[in-house]
Structures are given as structure tokens and as C-alpha cells.
Design an enzyme around this catalytic site. Structure first.
Site, short mmCIF file in Angstrom:
data_model
loop_
_atom_site.label_atom_id
_atom_site.label_comp_id
_atom_site.label_asym_id
_atom_site.label_seq_id
_atom_site.Cartn_x
_atom_site.Cartn_y
_atom_site.Cartn_z
N PHE A 123 0.85 -1.18 0.00
CA PHE A 123 0.00 0.00 0.00
C PHE A 123 0.89 1.24 0.00
O PHE A 123 1.85 1.33 0.77
CB PHE A 123 -0.96 0.03 1.19
CG PHE A 123 -1.91 1.18 1.10
CD1 PHE A 123 -2.94 1.15 0.19
CD2 PHE A 123 -1.72 2.33 1.84
CE1 PHE A 123 -3.80 2.25 0.04
CE2 PHE A 123 -2.57 3.43 1.70
CZ PHE A 123 -3.60 3.38 0.80
N ASP A 192 1.48 -4.14 8.79
CA ASP A 192 0.34 -3.27 8.59
C ASP A 192 -0.90 -4.16 8.51
O ASP A 192 -1.02 -4.99 7.60
CB ASP A 192 0.53 -2.44 7.32
CG ASP A 192 -0.61 -1.44 7.10
OD1 ASP A 192 -1.70 -1.63 7.68
OD2 ASP A 192 -0.41 -0.48 6.33
N TYR A 217 -10.80 2.87 10.07
CA TYR A 217 -12.01 3.21 9.29
C TYR A 217 -12.43 2.16 8.28
O TYR A 217 -13.36 2.38 7.53
CB TYR A 217 -11.87 4.58 8.62
CG TYR A 217 -10.70 4.79 7.69
CD1 TYR A 217 -10.71 4.30 6.40
CD2 TYR A 217 -9.59 5.52 8.10
CE1 TYR A 217 -9.64 4.53 5.54
CE2 TYR A 217 -8.52 5.74 7.26
CZ TYR A 217 -8.55 5.25 5.97
OH TYR A 217 -7.50 5.46 5.13
N LYS A 218 -11.71 1.03 8.26
CA LYS A 218 -12.11 -0.05 7.33
C LYS A 218 -12.95 -1.06 8.11
O LYS A 218 -14.11 -0.81 8.40
CB LYS A 218 -10.86 -0.67 6.71
CG LYS A 218 -10.03 0.34 5.88
CD LYS A 218 -8.77 -0.34 5.33
CE LYS A 218 -7.83 0.67 4.70
NZ LYS A 218 -8.34 1.24 3.43
N ARG A 364 -12.20 -4.16 -7.31
CA ARG A 364 -12.03 -4.77 -5.99
C ARG A 364 -13.37 -4.81 -5.26
O ARG A 364 -14.00 -3.78 -5.07
CB ARG A 364 -11.01 -3.95 -5.19
CG ARG A 364 -10.66 -4.55 -3.85
CD ARG A 364 -9.62 -3.70 -3.15
NE ARG A 364 -10.20 -2.45 -2.65
CZ ARG A 364 -9.60 -1.66 -1.73
NH1 ARG A 364 -8.40 -1.98 -1.26
NH2 ARG A 364 -10.17 -0.55 -1.33
#
Lengths: 405, 405
Positions: A123, A192, A217-218, A364
Site C-alpha cells: 500500500f 500493517d 475506518y475499514k 475490488r
């Protein structure tokens, strides 16, 4: 397939949790891996924090509403989701800022070594956060493809920095094996967990991980730009020096001395004043995920994604899957490669099926198991088949790029 | 004095703004310089952000509700309050994290110089944020008393780092004079506006300031732990390299490339994903302060503090004032030294007069002019006189220290 989907939903022990979220009508939300949905309890809790704690309590709430412990308390609730001890996690700052703290801390602990090893296509912010330290002359970035990572570990490597579940493909690293290999080479490891924490069982301490960060926030449903979290194994606490030496990480912040002295334990990872509104929303999301349980969540997400692939077969759709075929080896998502992935994604959104696009050619679809139904899988597969068969993605409005893709 | 206070309130053109805040009954709030009060509009706006933008809009709100521009938009609204151009300010992270970015950026721009010059007793986090860079071998802290600062500027100094209004005494630095002196010595200047921004006119560009940071939760009324802000003069944008090189500061964050490239302009100061809930609350507070206007606010805060001192005379109270006598030379506060300041502060709080204590012996009373009345001054002075005359501060419950003082 819709009938079978409904049977599966009726038999699903987690189906009742959907009502604990406020989901818009007419939407199939396959992007909880980018922004988790709103828990129903969040809105009332935020009203309480704003009106009672801030409005009525004012400055007194640092003591009376225990704002002062919020970062540690929310961290302590995240800890069991990721296999950490209750005093090994703190919720603060952004994932990016926490990456910086821990990359720099690793360089401090492995003086003489400058290399941060990662993989290309990790990422972006994970890779970017090395850049600032490189310019300062403190770090050197080394990238190796995933099958060459172990071979790239040598005695220049201070830190192996990887995302457990790849944001784009959903492929999962072998956390225990890579951690052990890095330790064998004298390096530390920073995981991560942004695409795994809260979606599947993670066991940092069983893998002897050194450091971890993750996103609020995921899968934790903490709201847009929620505070992130950071983990440091207890064995490293005393020797840990991170460079963002702010007053909330001080041993005695309210003595207002001129000299910095790090707090004992995980609190030394804090920097500025805790973001109370953001932490309050995050806490609601974390509590809900903890109540459901990450084992059950991962079981359901595997079942959802397997069922979705069956639906594609039923629809006679052949798409290039870039995620691992085996659901045990991937996170809660399926990614497909298609040259027109952007326009297809937009056409799906126009139909209320919200997935996302990742540059340059990835569609995705995330299967956040806390609030998705098998029925959503059947319907999403039908919409995808219709978009591709009718060619409706070719409309010009679906090809125009927005600011955020 | 109460009659005179009521006359002053009746003649005060800002008196109507008190109703734009949600203040608890029976409280005289003299701590808006630590945590600003709740604007009445905040609660409804937060419901909208949570239910509509997050709950209904979900991931689409990054575009549809323009979350992607929030940091820049809120920064742009803060800019005119501090004498900055609209593209010179961004709202992000904490004050501490923004200090780190800009201290490190100054060291990068003044290579060969390592000294960060500040004053002893500056707000702790300002001093602490140098410590991490010192341990990394990048910085060296030098402290000089305020009357010796100019003499301490030499060609080792990369940055002069000061808080415009002192958090403890309220004394105000000569921003133009010190900035000019630092420039004369080849150094850059970073002003912390935490105790001035939003309370009084600040003119960064007229003073040729290089960098500034400030707090969102004091005079801007953004809520507990609100995002902070950072200013960089436009002339420095192209050459600015700050080390927290996260994806929100990237030139093209949604291209997801492996290599960091800083965004043009002030956006390169961003790091992680914008904290949308915190920014939404901050925006409401900033808009309200901008509507009232910092010139009028400072005029009223001077009148309030002068009137409070008159009330103390009327009460025949002789307290040691550590703030400057001249209201033009201090911020919106009055600080008094007393060996029993902690217990006195607690006794006042028990009477509903909320000020704060600063270690070891300072009673600090803040006069946030947006929501305080002259009547509050008269009443607060009466309570203070009664607490001192009756000795009620001697009760044991007022001497027991809380976690947050």
C-alpha cells in the site's frame, strides 16, 4: 441462486448483526474494506460525547469522562482482535503517522542498519513513509517481490515492513514464517493490519511480531479518517524511542517540564492531544466487531466470497481473479483484473453496487462480513453480469475519472 | 460592580453571540483557552456528517461531500484569521505532529545548521518535539530567556520556535521584530499560534513569518482533540520537504505508485487520511469565529480582562499578576501566582467557576470573548474573593490532584 442465497442467510448465525448497522436502501456495499459502514449506535454515542461530555462537561471531561485514557482504552479493546496484550496497543494518529513512528523506532533499535525492506506494490503510504526518513539520511528503502523477500534479508536490514493482506489482491502473507525469517537475520518486523485487523483472526504475539499498525475506518467501522492504532510487543517497550515525542507521550504531561521523558509502556507512542470525537466513534465500531468475533467474521467472509464465485460461474462469467483461489489464503475481498475496470466499477455504482477500482485495472469487491448477506452476493453477481453483457459500462459518464477513485 | 457589568453587557455588540454556544447552566467558563465551548450548530452538523455523509453516502462522500478537500477547505477558512493567504494553511494532524513536520522541514532547508532556538517554559510539546529529532542526530535544542533570544541567534540556528502568546503567562511576543531578527541571522521562524489564533488578530504575512502551527480546540472551538493547522508561507512551498511523507501529501494519491512525490503547494503538509469527523466539527467552530471577527473578539477580550482586574480592586483582592499589565501585550487571559493555586482553582470549580491551574503555582483564567459576559467577570471576581476570604480552598477534597490538572 437467489433462493439458495436466502437459505444461506436464514441459516447464518451472524445475519442479525446487519441491523446493527445503518445501511442505505438500495445499496449493496462491497467497499467496507475502504470505509466501513455506520454502526447504528454511533450516532447516539456521538451526540452524548458532543452534548454531554464536551458541551456540559467542558474541560472537566478529561477527568470525569476519562478522555485522558481514551487512546489506551480503545487500544485495549482492539488488542484481543489482533492477538495482542491489553497494554500493547494504543489508538492514535493516522496509520501513516504510526508507520513513521515505528519505522524510525526500528532504525533507532537497530543502529548501524539502515535498510527498510518491503515489497513493490505494498500500500503506497507504507512505502511513502520511508521516503521522508530516506531524505533525512536515516533510512534506505529496499523492495523485493514477495517470493524474494526472505532472500533479501541481510545484515543491513533493520526492518521488514509488510501489509498482512494486500490491499489490491487480498493475498495474505505468512506472518509467522516471515517474522521468524526476519528475526533470523537480526531484523525487526512491522505488520500493517489495515486489511486484516477486524476482518480475520490475527495473532501478533503467537507470531512474535515486533510492531504493527492498522486502520480504524475499514473493518473496524470507526468512520471516515478514524484514528488508527499501533502495537508494540511488550518486550520492546522499555527500549522503544519513537521520534514524535509529543506531550501525550510524556511520562508526566501535566507537570509541564521543559524536558521530554517517555511514558512507560505503550503510552510513549502517543504524540499530541487525543482526538476525542474520532476515538469515540472508533470505540463503538471496535466494540461491535469484538462482540461478533473475528473468527466468526472470517468464517462468514470466506463463505461469502466462495458463494460469490459460484454465482459468477452460474452467470457464466469468466473474469481474471487476481486474489488467491483458496479463501484461506486471502482477506475478505475478491479482486478481478479487467482493462475497463474503472468504467465497470462506475456502472455498478450507478446500479447501487458499490465496489472500488484500484489503478490501473483492478475491480475490488470487499465482503465485510458483519453486514453483508448471501443475497447481496447473488444480486451483485447478477448486476456485474448484466453490466458486462449489455456493455453499459461503455457510457461516457462511467469513464470520466473523479478526484477520488 | 454587577450593575456596571450589566450595563456593559447591554452595550456590547457581541453579546448576542453567546447564544450561538451551548453553555451549561450555572457555570462561568474561564477555560476556553484550554477547551473552547460547544457551538450550537456543531451537533446538527455532526449528525449530518455521520448519518448522511458517512451512513448514506459511504465511500462516495469522498467525492460527493468533498471530503477529499476538507483539510484544505478548513485551512482556507482559518487563513484569514491569522493573516495567511487562502492556499497557505491546511488543517490536519495534531499541533505536535505539525510542529515535527515544520521543525524537520526547517532543518532540511537550512542544511549545515542544527540548532532549534526556543525559550525555557515554552509550551511543553513545542520543546518536546525537538527531542525526537535530537535523538536522531538531526537537531540540537538551545533555550534562551525571552530577553536573550535575539542575542542567541547565530549562524548555527536553523529555526526560531516560539509560541506567540505564552500559555502560562499570556505574555505576547513581538512577532514582527523577532521574525526579522531571525531572518537577519539566516534562520527561519515557526510560530505556535495555539493561544492567539482565533482570539486576536495575527498577521503572519505582514510579519514575513515562515511557518506556523495552531490548535483547533481552544479559541477555534473545534472540540476535544480537534485537528490542528499548519501554515507555510507560499514562497517556501516549492522547496519544502517535511518527513511525514504520507499518501494524502502525495501529488497523485490515487495513482497508487510506489514512489513518493510531494503534492504542489500546502497539500504536501498532509500525511494520512483526513479525519473527517474532527474536521467537520472544527469547520463549524472556525466559521463562527470568522463571522464574529478577530478584531472585535480581541477588543472585547481586552475589555473583559481589564474589567475583571477592576472587580478584583473593588473586592480589595491583591493577587500577584504574572500576565502583562497592559492588555495590548497579553492574550485573552490573566494568570495569577499563588502557592495554593491548585486548591483555589478546585474550590472555584466547585462553585461553577471553571478556570485552570498550571504547575506549580499558577491560576489561569481565560476570557474567551465569543461567549463570556461582563457579568461573568463580576461574578467570578466575587467567587474568587469569597474562596480566599473564607479559606474554603483548604478543604482536603480541593487539594487532591486529579489525573489531568
Amino acid at each position: 441462486m437467489l433462493d439458495r442465497a436466502r437459505e444461506l442467510d436464514a441459516a447464518d448465525p451472524l445475519s442479525g448483526y446487519r441491523d446493527r448497522f445503518d445501511l442505505p436502501d438500495g445499496v449493496i456495499y462491497l467497499d467496507g474494506n475502504s470505509l466501513g459502514a455506520l454502526p447504528r449506535a454511533t450516532s447516539a454515542r456521538m451526540q452524548q460525547v458532543i452534548r454531554e461530555e464536551w458541551g456540559e462537561g467542558l474541560i472537566r471531561s478529561w477527568n470525569d469522562a476519562d478522555w485522558i485514557s481514551a487512546a489506551r482504552r480503545v487500544g485495549g479493546k482492539i488488542a484481543p482482535l489482533i492477538g495482542a496484550g491489553p497494554r500493547e496497543v494504543v489508538a492514535c494518529d493516522s496509520t501513516s503517522v504510526n508507520l513513521f513512528k515505528l519505522i524510525a523506532a526500528a532504525l533507532d533499535m537497530r543502529s548501524g542498519r539502515k535498510v527498510i525492506l518491503s515489497e513493490p506494490g505494498n500500500f503506497p503510504t507504507d512505502l511513502y513513509m520511508i521516503a521522508g526518513l530516506e531524505r533525512q539520511g536515516l533510512a534506505e528503502r529496499r523492495l523485493a517481490e514477495r517470493d524474494k523477500l526472505i532472500g533479501a534479508l541481510d545484515d543491513d536490514v533493520a526492518l521488514l515492513l509488510l501489509t498482512q493482506v494486500h490491499y489490491k489482491s487480498g493475498a495474505m502473507h505468512d506472518m509467522a514464517g516471515l517474522t521468524s525469517a526476519a528475526h533470523g537475520a537480526g531484523a525487526l518486523v512491522l505488520w500493517d493490519l489495515s486489511h486484516s485487523g477486524g476482518a480475520m483472526p490475527v495473532d501478533l504475539n503467537a507470531c512474535h511480531a515486533d510492531f504493527a499498525v492498522g486502520c480504524g475506518y475499514k473493518y473496524l467501522n470507526g468512520g471516515p479518517g478514524a484514528p488508527a492504532y499501533a502495537f508494540v510487543a511488550e518486550r520492546h517497550h522499555a527500549a522503544l524511542h519513537q521520534p514524535l515525542t509529543g506531550w501525550f507521550g510524556h511520562a508526566a504531561p501535566f507537570e509541564f517540564s521543559d524536558d521530554y521523558a517517555p511514558a512507560p509502556g505503550i503510552d510513549r507512542l502517543q504524540c499530541g492531544t487525543s482526538p476525542i470525537l474520532g476515538l469515540a466513534a472508533l470505540e463503538v465500531g471496535v466494540e461491535l466487531i469484538a462482540e461478533i468475533g473475528v473468527d466468526r467474521l472470517f468464517g462468514k467472509s470466506r463463505a461469502l466470497s466462495e458463494f460469490f464465485l459460484e454465482c459468477l460461474v452460474e452467470q457464466d462469467l469468466k473474469l481474471e481473479l487476481v486474489s488467491p483461489q483458496d479463501s484461506a489464503e486471502r482477506g475478505s475481498q475478491l479482486s478481478f483484473r479487467h482493462p475497463e475496470a474503472y468504467a465497470i466499477c462506475q456502472a455498478l455504482i450507478a446500479r447501487g453496487v458499490i465496489g472500488d477500482f484500484r489503478d490501473p485495472d483492478i475491480l475490488r469487491l470487499g465482503f465485510a462480513p458483519a453486514y453483508l448477506r448471501f443475497e447481496d452476493m447473488a444480486e451483485a453477481a447478477r448486476h456485474l453480469a448484466e453490466v458486462l453483457r449489455t456493455g453499459e459500462w461503455e457510457r461516457p459518464e462511467f469513464r470520466e475519472r473523479a478526484a477520488v477513485t
